[in-house]
Write an enzyme that holds these catalytic residues in place. Structure first.
Site, PDB file in Angstrom:
ATOM      1  N   TYR A 113     -52.450  -4.140 -54.450  1.00  0.00           N
ATOM      2  CA  TYR A 113     -52.091  -4.731 -53.137  1.00  0.00           C
ATOM      3  C   TYR A 113     -53.413  -5.249 -52.246  1.00  0.00           C
ATOM      4  O   TYR A 113     -53.353  -6.256 -51.594  1.00  0.00           O
ATOM      5  CB  TYR A 113     -51.500  -3.650 -52.394  1.00  0.00           C
ATOM      6  CG  TYR A 113     -51.004  -4.009 -51.074  1.00  0.00           C
ATOM      7  CD1 TYR A 113     -49.676  -4.876 -50.969  1.00  0.00           C
ATOM      8  CD2 TYR A 113     -51.425  -3.418 -49.692  1.00  0.00           C
ATOM      9  CE1 TYR A 113     -49.045  -5.035 -49.824  1.00  0.00           C
ATOM     10  CE2 TYR A 113     -50.899  -3.737 -48.603  1.00  0.00           C
ATOM     11  CZ  TYR A 113     -49.878  -4.586 -48.385  1.00  0.00           C
ATOM     12  OH  TYR A 113     -49.069  -5.143 -47.226  1.00  0.00           O
ATOM     13  N   ALA A 114     -54.341  -4.582 -52.362  1.00  0.00           N
ATOM     14  CA  ALA A 114     -55.739  -4.764 -51.634  1.00  0.00           C
ATOM     15  C   ALA A 114     -56.148  -6.150 -52.173  1.00  0.00           C
ATOM     16  O   ALA A 114     -56.823  -6.951 -51.299  1.00  0.00           O
ATOM     17  CB  ALA A 114     -56.761  -3.626 -51.837  1.00  0.00           C
TER      18      ALA A 114
END
Length: 205
Positions: A113-114
């Protein structure tokens, strides 16, 4: 997404807000097909689709990595590409990417996600340079930790930990985020910028 749609409808905008059944942003054919049916190029595109599949990298499956990158980053690429030609032709338009604090201060267990959200920031800044000469604006908004369907699935301890990071001791709301997005769109001289909308202070930016 609902708060943004409600806010913009309230000031007279015509809103198209398809769900996944109508528009799968990770599928190129779905994106091309959906945008081709619009009567005209949108004045504003908000790339809001998002998904998480958290887990430590050592245990993360390739499917979990791919899904998060496909929806959060590839989806924004495909949708942005779908509107750019029309925006270039009209010499006006605005694309807003919905990013995340995780791009600035990635927590453990969110490598996929990051990475996707950090990619959105890079894409925002690069595309702003590409499209600026045609009067196309591109910005990235990081709404902050909101009370949404996604965050309600988190353990309470994680929610409390997130709140403790806010120097004002309170969370942002979807309605305030929607107000900011409307205001940002109404300001014609802002492009290539990243806006964090809560009171967490990054260690480095």
């Amino acid at each position: 997404a609902k708060a943004i749609a409600t806010r913009l409808q309230g000031v007279g905008w015509t809103i198209h807000a398809p769900g996944r059944a109508a528009l799968d942003v990770a599928d190129a054919d779905s994106v091309k097909g959906w945008f081709s049916k619009l009567p005209e190029t949108p004045d504003l595109l908000i790339n809001n689709a998002g998904v998480t599949a958290d887990g430590l990298l050592l245990r993360m499956t390739e499917a979990d990595w791919d899904q998060v990158l496909q929806v959060n980053l590839r989806g924004a690429f495909l949708c942005s590409q779908a509107v750019l030609r029309g925006m270039f032709r009209r010499r006006t338009g605005h694309i807003i990417q919905i990013g995340s604090w995780s791009a600035l201060q990635p927590p453990q267990g969110q490598a996929n996600y990051a990475a996707a959200k950090a990619g959105l920031i890079g894409m925002t800044r690069s595309l702003a340079r590409e499209a600026g000469s045609r009067n196309i604006r591109v910005n990235c908004v990081l709404p902050g930790f909101l009370d949404t369907k996604m965050t309600r699935q988190m353990p309470e301890a994680a929610r409390e930990s997130a709140l403790s990071d806010h120097v004002l001791g309170r969370l942002n709301t979807p309605e305030d985020c929607a107000t900011f997005i409307q205001t940002l769109h109404d300001l014609p001289n802002i492009s290539g910028q990243v806006f964090q909308l809560d009171s967490r202070v990054p260690d480095w930016m």
